[in-house]
Design a protein around this motif. Sequence first.
Motif, PDB file in Angstrom:
ATOM      1  N   UNK A  80      -8.723   5.094   0.449  1.00  0.00           N
ATOM      2  CA  UNK A  80      -7.250   5.057   0.432  1.00  0.00           C
ATOM      3  C   UNK A  80      -6.753   3.625   0.653  1.00  0.00           C
ATOM      4  N   UNK A  81      -5.841   3.165  -0.201  1.00  0.00           N
ATOM      5  CA  UNK A  81      -5.337   1.801  -0.137  1.00  0.00           C
ATOM      6  C   UNK A  81      -4.635   1.572   1.205  1.00  0.00           C
ATOM      7  N   UNK A  82      -4.935   0.440   1.835  1.00  0.00           N
ATOM      8  CA  UNK A  82      -4.332   0.178   3.136  1.00  0.00           C
ATOM      9  C   UNK A  82      -4.381  -1.304   3.466  1.00  0.00           C
ATOM     10  N   UNK A  83      -3.665  -1.664   4.529  1.00  0.00           N
ATOM     11  CA  UNK A  83      -3.701  -3.004   5.071  1.00  0.00           C
ATOM     12  C   UNK A  83      -4.321  -2.928   6.461  1.00  0.00           C
ATOM     13  N   UNK A 116       9.178 -10.607   9.606  1.00  0.00           N
ATOM     14  CA  UNK A 116       9.535  -9.232   9.948  1.00  0.00           C
ATOM     15  C   UNK A 116       9.158  -8.223   8.867  1.00  0.00           C
ATOM     16  N   UNK A 117       8.748  -8.722   7.673  1.00  0.00           N
ATOM     17  CA  UNK A 117       8.450  -7.809   6.579  1.00  0.00           C
ATOM     18  C   UNK A 117       7.177  -8.229   5.852  1.00  0.00           C
ATOM     19  N   UNK A 118       6.360  -7.229   5.505  1.00  0.00           N
ATOM     20  CA  UNK A 118       5.173  -7.452   4.680  1.00  0.00           C
ATOM     21  C   UNK A 118       5.548  -7.168   3.230  1.00  0.00           C
ATOM     22  N   UNK A 119       5.270  -8.135   2.365  1.00  0.00           N
ATOM     23  CA  UNK A 119       5.569  -8.028   0.932  1.00  0.00           C
ATOM     24  C   UNK A 119       4.254  -7.819   0.193  1.00  0.00           C
ATOM     25  N   UNK A 120       4.184  -6.818  -0.682  1.00  0.00           N
ATOM     26  CA  UNK A 120       2.934  -6.478  -1.360  1.00  0.00           C
ATOM     27  C   UNK A 120       3.186  -6.228  -2.840  1.00  0.00           C
ATOM     28  N   UNK A 121       2.382  -6.850  -3.710  1.00  0.00           N
ATOM     29  CA  UNK A 121       2.518  -6.669  -5.161  1.00  0.00           C
ATOM     30  C   UNK A 121       1.292  -5.957  -5.703  1.00  0.00           C
ATOM     31  N   UNK A 122       1.506  -4.979  -6.576  1.00  0.00           N
ATOM     32  CA  UNK A 122       0.411  -4.187  -7.133  1.00  0.00           C
ATOM     33  C   UNK A 122       0.249  -4.432  -8.625  1.00  0.00           C
ATOM     34  N   UNK A 123      -0.913  -4.975  -8.999  1.00  0.00           N
ATOM     35  CA  UNK A 123      -1.266  -5.228 -10.398  1.00  0.00           C
ATOM     36  C   UNK A 123      -1.474  -3.906 -11.146  1.00  0.00           C
ATOM     37  N   UNK A 124      -2.150  -2.970 -10.501  1.00  0.00           N
ATOM     38  CA  UNK A 124      -2.438  -1.690 -11.155  1.00  0.00           C
ATOM     39  C   UNK A 124      -1.281  -0.713 -11.100  1.00  0.00           C
ATOM     40  N   UNK A 125      -0.452  -0.810 -10.059  1.00  0.00           N
ATOM     41  CA  UNK A 125       0.638   0.144  -9.891  1.00  0.00           C
ATOM     42  C   UNK A 125       1.941  -0.288 -10.517  1.00  0.00           C
ATOM     43  N   UNK A 126       2.006  -1.549 -11.004  1.00  0.00           N
ATOM     44  CA  UNK A 126       3.239  -2.063 -11.627  1.00  0.00           C
ATOM     45  C   UNK A 126       4.440  -1.909 -10.684  1.00  0.00           C
ATOM     46  N   UNK A 127       4.267  -2.366  -9.450  1.00  0.00           N
ATOM     47  CA  UNK A 127       5.326  -2.234  -8.465  1.00  0.00           C
ATOM     48  C   UNK A 127       5.111  -3.232  -7.334  1.00  0.00           C
ATOM     49  N   UNK A 128       6.135  -3.360  -6.481  1.00  0.00           N
ATOM     50  CA  UNK A 128       5.934  -4.039  -5.206  1.00  0.00           C
ATOM     51  C   UNK A 128       6.617  -3.245  -4.112  1.00  0.00           C
ATOM     52  N   UNK A 129       6.145  -3.456  -2.883  1.00  0.00           N
ATOM     53  CA  UNK A 129       6.703  -2.747  -1.740  1.00  0.00           C
ATOM     54  C   UNK A 129       7.063  -3.738  -0.642  1.00  0.00           C
ATOM     55  N   UNK A 130       7.999  -3.304   0.206  1.00  0.00           N
ATOM     56  CA  UNK A 130       8.413  -4.088   1.369  1.00  0.00           C
ATOM     57  C   UNK A 130       8.325  -3.172   2.582  1.00  0.00           C
ATOM     58  N   UNK A 133       7.541  -4.984   9.677  1.00  0.00           N
ATOM     59  CA  UNK A 133       6.537  -5.294  10.692  1.00  0.00           C
ATOM     60  C   UNK A 133       7.214  -5.176  12.048  1.00  0.00           C
ATOM     61  N   UNK A 134       6.690  -4.302  12.931  1.00  0.00           N
ATOM     62  CA  UNK A 134       7.366  -4.072  14.205  1.00  0.00           C
ATOM     63  C   UNK A 134       7.040  -5.159  15.235  1.00  0.00           C
ATOM     64  N   UNK A 135       7.585  -5.014  16.427  1.00  0.00           N
ATOM     65  CA  UNK A 135       7.441  -6.047  17.461  1.00  0.00           C
ATOM     66  C   UNK A 135       5.996  -6.247  17.886  1.00  0.00           C
ATOM     67  N   UNK A 136       5.144  -5.247  17.675  1.00  0.00           N
ATOM     68  CA  UNK A 136       3.731  -5.358  18.015  1.00  0.00           C
ATOM     69  C   UNK A 136       2.902  -5.910  16.860  1.00  0.00           C
ATOM     70  N   UNK A 137       3.567  -6.212  15.750  1.00  0.00           N
ATOM     71  CA  UNK A 137       2.862  -6.759  14.598  1.00  0.00           C
ATOM     72  C   UNK A 137       2.272  -5.716  13.682  1.00  0.00           C
ATOM     73  N   UNK A 138       2.549  -4.448  13.936  1.00  0.00           N
ATOM     74  CA  UNK A 138       2.013  -3.388  13.101  1.00  0.00           C
ATOM     75  C   UNK A 138       2.917  -3.154  11.882  1.00  0.00           C
ATOM     76  N   UNK A 139       2.288  -2.763  10.766  1.00  0.00           N
ATOM     77  CA  UNK A 139       3.016  -2.515   9.520  1.00  0.00           C
ATOM     78  C   UNK A 139       3.515  -1.075   9.518  1.00  0.00           C
ATOM     79  N   UNK A 140       4.836  -0.905   9.463  1.00  0.00           N
ATOM     80  CA  UNK A 140       5.416   0.424   9.523  1.00  0.00           C
ATOM     81  C   UNK A 140       5.458   1.075   8.146  1.00  0.00           C
ATOM     82  N   UNK A 141       5.334   2.377   8.129  1.00  0.00           N
ATOM     83  CA  UNK A 141       5.448   3.173   6.902  1.00  0.00           C
ATOM     84  C   UNK A 141       6.440   4.303   7.163  1.00  0.00           C
ATOM     85  N   UNK A 142       7.097   4.799   6.111  1.00  0.00           N
ATOM     86  CA  UNK A 142       6.993   4.355   4.711  1.00  0.00           C
ATOM     87  C   UNK A 142       7.675   3.015   4.503  1.00  0.00           C
TER      88      UNK A 142
END
Length: 382
Positions: A80-83, A116-130, A133-142
């Motif tokens: 599963x894709x993840x950071x 404050x935000x992680x920016x991610x670009x997807x070559x296979x998914x033809x999209x990007x997401x934002x 990033x919370x105060x502890x440095x963890x990447x929040x979802x969705x």
Amino acid sequence: MKKSACALALMSLMAVTGAARASSFVYVSNADSGTVSGYLLNKDAKKLEPLGDFPAGDKVMSSTVAKDKQLLYVSVRSKPYHVVVYKIQPDGKLQKVGQSPLEESMAYLSTDKSGHFLLSASYGGDLFTINRINAQGQVETPPVQVVHTGKRAHAIQTDPTNRFLYVTLLGADQLLQFHFDPATGKVTPNSPPSINIQKEAATGPRHFVIAPQRDRQGDQNMYILTEMAGNITRVTLDAEGKAHEQESVSSVSPQEDMQRGEARPLTGDDDLPPSHKPRIWQADIHLTPDGRFLYSTERTSSTLSSFSVNPDNGHLTYLNSIKTEAQPRGFAIDNSGRFLIESGQKSNQLSLYSIDQTSGKLALLGRYPTGKGGNWVSIVEQ
């Protein structure tokens, strides 16, 4: 007198302690080994000192550093894709402290200028997401936003003001341009929402860099590496964040007899039929922190090319190309602009170069073992 002497001694001790703690760490993602290799960049000795290999996951690739330089974010492009989030220890070793799902296989990670935000670009998914990033440095979802882009989103960054965001589309020969809201992390299209990169088809805009300062004409320059056309396109960014194409210069060594490249399929980097001449296949691009020199890699010929940057107008002048690690994918330049570290996907080593501060010339200082499939290099300077 005694209090003043004690205070002075304490300040001196703090200065010495701070200097002793100042470190430069290098991290290389090894896609085939599923690890991140760590090194201490010893600038006095001009060498790398291995710190060990740290488990990440199959097809570990793009990485980016937190604004406070305490965390490293690494993209894993197998399901599963993840950071993965690593805490950078005082000795440079990595401790996994978190993991968050990503919407797709992400080819490129960065953070906005606030961190404050992680920016991610997807070559296979033809999209990007934002993602926030919370105060502890963890990447929040969705994610706070998912933007469908068109074919082959490849790189994503905000500009130095953090008011605008840009994404290259390798499959559509476009640069997308957005207004970025640093409070919410959301984007809205600029007008126009995109520009075409060159007039010819299938140039393949891939990675890009934005100059750290404006040129003497007051322009903010962006340099876009085209994967298949074998050149670097310079655009200027106006006060409204709109890009305007200026010129393109060849970035492939004139000693290499190569033909125009083709976009690689999603099934693998080398899944193309044989060709009469080797295909152009550029990869990465970076500027020195002072903006005086620019470097780029070409994978098929395993070359690293150098350019000088005209401070008046941002124009690039080709200097030379050197052979480097096999199939060079990623590299990084330290904050002093004196060292360049480059990895190769088909090499089990990485190269450390010195950068001549007058000419920009690269000189090999040493080669160091790393994992298999080295493809991304990040430097953390604390």
